[in-house]
Design an enzyme around this catalytic site. Sequence first.
Site: not given
Ligand code: 8DG
Ligand code: MN
Ligand code: MN
Length: 363
Positions: A204, A206, A289
């Site tokens: 995704d 962020d 996100d």
């Molecule tokens: P990716 O998307 O590249 O696979 O990896 P990522 O960017 O490291 O993972 P992510 O699932 O998108 O999460 C990014 C960071 O956001 C991860 O360290 C967890 C953090 N996060 C929070 N709070 C929340 C929350 O409330 N929901 C979600 N889904 N993630 C959160 O700090």
């Molecule tokens: Mn995310």
């Molecule tokens: Mn992510």
Amino acid sequence: HYIQVTKPESAVSPYACQRRTTLDNHNKIFTDALEVLAENLELSGNQGPSLAFRKAASVLKSLPAALRRQEETQHLPCLGEHSRAIIEISECGSSSRVEEILNDERYRTMKLFSSVFGVGPKTAENWFCRGLRTFAERMSEPSVRLNRMQTAGFLFYEDISKPVSRTEASALKIIVEEAVICVNPSATVSITGGFRRGKEFGHDVDFIIKTPEAGQEDVILPAVIKRFKSQNILLYSDLQESTFDLRKLPTHCFDAMDHFGKCFLIMKLKHEQEMDARAGKDWKAVRVDLVAPPLERFTYALLGWTGSTLFLRDLRRFARLERGKLLDNHALYDKNTFLPANTEEDIFAHLGLEYIEPWQRNA
Ligand code: 8DG
Ligand code: MN
Ligand code: MN
């Protein structure tokens, strides 16, 4: 003369927040094997035991070179007997335990089902136990109800199961920025998550929104969503309004969820090139996100959302066990005193830690 070949034990910290872990993984053969074991345990609800394998993999990811002999693991932290055994076997080809998992029907099915947005291990297990093995079988089972998130997950599965590139993330940043500035000209947008850690691909994108005045963070997400809708670029949205209470002390739990206002979206990203003739559409569905914390907690939210999950987990553990302070996504407390932070460097300094750059947090 005698030359010391093994490093002293102090060389590698058991805390991920005291290691510099770039994306340059010299031990991918071993970490891939360990992560299959971890994933298999997570898919069967054994988060506790899986953590040992995640930690072992994380230690190996931080090493400056490939392990050469199994005894080199003797001086490394977080490598238990089971992890060592996997490393030993992976050294001479592949581990039979890993092969066994990769071929296991339950593992394969659970992995397939939980790859759908909105389907967690519990739902995946439920479907598996009902005898379902494929998406087609799930579709033809009318008794299996889908919630709104899962419905969107299946509808856009083909697109959102593909990795998102850095180029696509940058294109989305322009779109998000445009909407945010239109709603609040003094707000700013930054990429967080894996892309901030330097990853080339993600599941995704962020984004974290910074608003300069108190209270603005609560109105920005609904307004941005409204704008995306009017632009016809929103395929799914789940807005979670803030439940954050400034007076609340940090929680002891390690999960990454926080109380800031956030939304989980699926957005339409227009292709630069010609139409995808096969799909008959000129856009790709992408998971996005957004999080909008209050200004005084922005730095803590940025740190939390930058991850990695394991890095942050160890940072919280380090704060609590080594410094007697409480850290979570919202704040750092020393006794009952909130420690303000304008930059991430401030947070590391509060904890008496050397600063670790975002691209060194791929633990
Ligand atoms: P990716 O998307 O590249 O696979 O990896 P990522 O960017 O490291 O993972 P992510 O699932 O998108 O999460 C990014 C960071 O956001 C991860 O360290 C967890 C953090 N996060 C929070 N709070 C929340 C929350 O409330 N929901 C979600 N889904 N993630 C959160 O700090
Ligand atoms: Mn995310
Ligand atoms: Mn992510």
